[in-house]
Design a protein around this motif. Sequence first.
Motif, PDB file in Angstrom:
ATOM      1  N   GLY A   2      -3.386   2.136  -3.868  1.00  0.00           N
ATOM      2  CA  GLY A   2      -4.903   0.665  -4.440  1.00  0.00           C
ATOM      3  C   GLY A   2      -4.939   0.339  -5.680  1.00  0.00           C
ATOM      4  O   GLY A   2      -5.910  -1.108  -6.008  1.00  0.00           O
ATOM      5  N   GLU A   3      -4.171   1.271  -6.755  1.00  0.00           N
ATOM      6  CA  GLU A   3      -4.841   0.588  -8.097  1.00  0.00           C
ATOM      7  C   GLU A   3      -4.020  -0.822  -8.023  1.00  0.00           C
ATOM      8  O   GLU A   3      -5.235  -1.909  -8.681  1.00  0.00           O
ATOM      9  N   ILE A   4      -2.971  -1.309  -7.399  1.00  0.00           N
ATOM     10  CA  ILE A   4      -2.622  -1.627  -8.372  1.00  0.00           C
ATOM     11  C   ILE A   4      -2.401  -3.285  -7.846  1.00  0.00           C
ATOM     12  O   ILE A   4      -3.049  -4.888  -8.146  1.00  0.00           O
ATOM     13  N   ALA A   5      -3.278  -2.907  -6.257  1.00  0.00           N
ATOM     14  CA  ALA A   5      -4.434  -3.966  -5.295  1.00  0.00           C
ATOM     15  C   ALA A   5      -5.745  -3.981  -6.108  1.00  0.00           C
ATOM     16  O   ALA A   5      -5.504  -5.522  -5.996  1.00  0.00           O
ATOM     17  N   GLY A   6      -5.516  -2.886  -6.752  1.00  0.00           N
ATOM     18  CA  GLY A   6      -7.474  -3.380  -7.041  1.00  0.00           C
ATOM     19  C   GLY A   6      -6.955  -4.445  -8.100  1.00  0.00           C
ATOM     20  O   GLY A   6      -7.699  -5.446  -8.445  1.00  0.00           O
ATOM     21  N   ARG A   7      -5.681  -4.245  -9.204  1.00  0.00           N
ATOM     22  CA  ARG A   7      -5.977  -5.076 -10.592  1.00  0.00           C
ATOM     23  C   ARG A   7      -5.442  -6.147  -9.920  1.00  0.00           C
ATOM     24  O   ARG A   7      -5.218  -6.956 -10.369  1.00  0.00           O
ATOM     25  N   ALA A   8      -4.888  -6.490  -8.702  1.00  0.00           N
ATOM     26  CA  ALA A   8      -4.485  -7.547  -8.051  1.00  0.00           C
ATOM     27  C   ALA A   8      -4.598  -9.107  -7.427  1.00  0.00           C
ATOM     28  O   ALA A   8      -4.424  -9.175  -6.947  1.00  0.00           O
ATOM     29  N   GLU A   9      -5.915  -8.120  -7.601  1.00  0.00           N
ATOM     30  CA  GLU A   9      -7.070  -9.090  -6.933  1.00  0.00           C
ATOM     31  C   GLU A   9      -6.706  -8.326  -4.365  1.00  0.00           C
ATOM     32  O   GLU A   9      -7.241  -9.964  -4.104  1.00  0.00           O
ATOM     33  N   LEU A  10      -6.257  -8.345  -4.776  1.00  0.00           N
ATOM     34  CA  LEU A  10      -5.556  -7.815  -2.887  1.00  0.00           C
ATOM     35  C   LEU A  10      -6.436  -7.185  -2.245  1.00  0.00           C
ATOM     36  O   LEU A  10      -6.958  -5.211  -3.043  1.00  0.00           O
ATOM     37  N   ASN A  11      -6.309  -6.756  -1.607  1.00  0.00           N
ATOM     38  CA  ASN A  11      -6.465  -6.056   0.058  1.00  0.00           C
ATOM     39  C   ASN A  11      -5.544  -4.940  -0.109  1.00  0.00           C
ATOM     40  O   ASN A  11      -4.605  -4.886   0.158  1.00  0.00           O
ATOM     41  N   ALA A  12      -5.805  -2.855  -0.676  1.00  0.00           N
ATOM     42  CA  ALA A  12      -5.116  -2.107  -0.588  1.00  0.00           C
ATOM     43  C   ALA A  12      -4.603  -2.355   1.114  1.00  0.00           C
ATOM     44  O   ALA A  12      -2.945  -2.031   0.988  1.00  0.00           O
TER      45      ALA A  12
END
Length: 106
Positions: free
Chosen positions: A55-65
């Motif tokens: 979830g955190e990586i998705a947010g930083r990468a501007e991707l849907n989790a």
Amino acid sequence: MNSKLTRSHEDATIERFQKDPDFAAEYLDAILKDGDEGELLQALQRMSKAFGGVGEIAGRAELNAKSLYRALSAQGNPEMKTLVAILKAMGMRLSVKPLEDTHAEA
């Protein structure tokens, strides 16, 4: 007294990635050298845990989790832009190096 004296290899690896980002980069580099896509996806799953969770990586990468979970699954096939975004969110990037045993002969 009931204390946990051992930890899983998975937990130890994740902790090592957290403490030593250079080790994490070397680990990914070795997998990329071997060219095993399934192993790369597993490594990225493991590393996402070390760098804050999917979830955190998705947010930083501007991707849907949900999309990121799917991309890193065994059946995943992330696009290059997704892979680059994931690595950037972990503070890493792809790079290219010449093969060590290849010499151009004229």
